[in-house]
Design a protein around this motif. Structure first.
Motif, PDB file in Angstrom:
ATOM      1  N   ALA A 101      -4.345  21.357  28.231  1.00 53.73           N
ATOM      2  CA  ALA A 101      -4.377  21.387  26.401  1.00 53.73           C
ATOM      3  C   ALA A 101      -5.803  20.933  26.163  1.00 53.73           C
ATOM      4  N   GLU A 102      -6.250  20.246  24.842  1.00 55.14           N
ATOM      5  CA  GLU A 102      -7.546  19.941  24.508  1.00 55.14           C
ATOM      6  C   GLU A 102      -6.575  18.724  24.035  1.00 55.14           C
ATOM      7  N   TYR A 103      -7.415  17.618  24.122  1.00 52.97           N
ATOM      8  CA  TYR A 103      -6.470  16.242  23.853  1.00 52.97           C
ATOM      9  C   TYR A 103      -7.966  15.586  23.707  1.00 52.97           C
ATOM     10  N   SER A 104      -8.699  15.430  22.587  1.00 53.44           N
ATOM     11  CA  SER A 104     -10.245  14.843  23.139  1.00 53.44           C
ATOM     12  C   SER A 104     -11.008  14.890  24.734  1.00 53.44           C
ATOM     13  N   VAL A 105     -10.052  15.647  25.737  1.00 52.93           N
ATOM     14  CA  VAL A 105     -10.293  15.961  27.144  1.00 52.93           C
ATOM     15  C   VAL A 105      -9.703  17.487  27.288  1.00 52.93           C
ATOM     16  N   LYS A 106     -10.023  17.958  28.434  1.00 56.61           N
ATOM     17  CA  LYS A 106      -8.880  18.845  28.953  1.00 56.61           C
ATOM     18  C   LYS A 106      -8.830  17.628  29.315  1.00 56.61           C
ATOM     19  N   VAL A 107      -6.918  17.923  29.507  1.00 56.26           N
ATOM     20  CA  VAL A 107      -6.316  17.357  29.474  1.00 56.26           C
ATOM     21  C   VAL A 107      -4.796  18.269  30.670  1.00 56.26           C
ATOM     22  N   PRO A 108      -4.968  18.284  31.846  1.00 59.82           N
ATOM     23  CA  PRO A 108      -4.271  19.085  32.763  1.00 59.82           C
ATOM     24  C   PRO A 108      -3.217  19.120  32.618  1.00 59.82           C
ATOM     25  N   GLY A 109      -2.044  20.619  31.526  1.00 58.79           N
ATOM     26  CA  GLY A 109      -0.635  20.717  31.564  1.00 58.79           C
ATOM     27  C   GLY A 109      -0.057  21.133  33.110  1.00 58.79           C
ATOM     28  N   ILE A 110      -0.364  21.701  33.534  1.00 60.90           N
ATOM     29  CA  ILE A 110      -0.154  22.317  34.854  1.00 60.90           C
ATOM     30  C   ILE A 110      -0.882  23.046  36.079  1.00 60.90           C
ATOM     31  N   VAL A 111      -0.615  21.518  37.173  1.00 58.94           N
ATOM     32  CA  VAL A 111      -0.803  22.005  38.165  1.00 58.94           C
ATOM     33  C   VAL A 111      -0.634  22.454  39.474  1.00 58.94           C
ATOM     34  N   GLN A 112      -1.229  22.795  40.369  1.00 58.28           N
ATOM     35  CA  GLN A 112      -0.659  23.439  41.340  1.00 58.28           C
ATOM     36  C   GLN A 112      -1.885  23.745  42.562  1.00 58.28           C
TER      37      GLN A 112
END
Length: 202
Positions: A161-172
């Motif tokens: 997601a974008e919130y001032s930076v690229k915020v990992p929402g799903i990792v694997q």
């Protein structure tokens, strides 16, 4: 059967209910034999990183999680549970994590942004994974967090997601998966994501 780890830092009942909504049998437990016998493990979490790691140690669950990961058993971390998958966190100090995914947990620091990051954001797909099947840019999920993951390898990020930076929402990374947002609070999109997790197990 899906084992939901009970280590006194979790949104356990909502996760249990959401699993039932997609036809998965969940059990809330800290029994190592149940974790050993489970088809997959979910590590939920709400609160402080250091408290969560301390509780995993107190209940002697870290070696059990490590052994199950090494066997290839799927593990899904949710919210704080996802953050624990990384090497360390800088929340109120510096604390080691489970080190299943290389990287760190850091605080949002851009000027003028509201902390915590709280509310609905859409997910931007970074790479293909069965976890994001039938998920598109118009699909929103619910976040509540003040710290975010900075993986060493951004290829470990399935969606952000974008919130001032690229915020990992799903990792694997292999059989280790994480969702920074709350799928159990994300309406039909969250249920779709849990259905995708179910499909991975079948």
């Amino acid at each position: 059967m899906i084992a939901i780890v009970d280590y006194d830092v979790g949104n356990l009942k909502n996760v249990y209910t959401a699993l039932g909504d997609v036809g998965l049998e969940g059990v809330i437990t800290r029994d190592k034999k149940v974790l050993e016998d489970a088809e997959a493990i979910i590590l939920p979490g709400v609160g402080a990183f250091s408290d969560a790691m301390e509780n995993l140690r107190k209940f002697e669950l870290i070696d059990c999680l490590d052994a199950n990961i090494k066997k290839g058993k799927p593990l899904l971390g949710i919210c704080l549970g996802m953050q624990l998958l990384f090497d360390k966190s800088y929340e109120d100090g510096e604390f080691p994590g489970l080190s299943y995914i290389p990287g760190e947990i850091v605080k949002f620091s851009a000027p003028g942004i509201k902390i915590p990051h709280m509310g609905w954001n859409n997910l931007i797909i970074n790479r293909d994974s069965p976890l994001v099947r039938n998920i598109g840019p118009e699909d929103y999920v619910y976040f509540v967090h003040s710290y975010y993951a900075k993986p060493i390898n951004f290829d470990d990020v399935v969606a952000y997601a974008e919130y001032s930076v690229k915020v990992p929402g799903i990792v694997q990374r292999d059989n280790v998966m994480g969702m920074q947002f709350h799928p159990e609070k994300s309406s039909t999109v969250g249920l779709q994501l849990l259905k995708n997790f179910k499909e991975i197990l079948s």
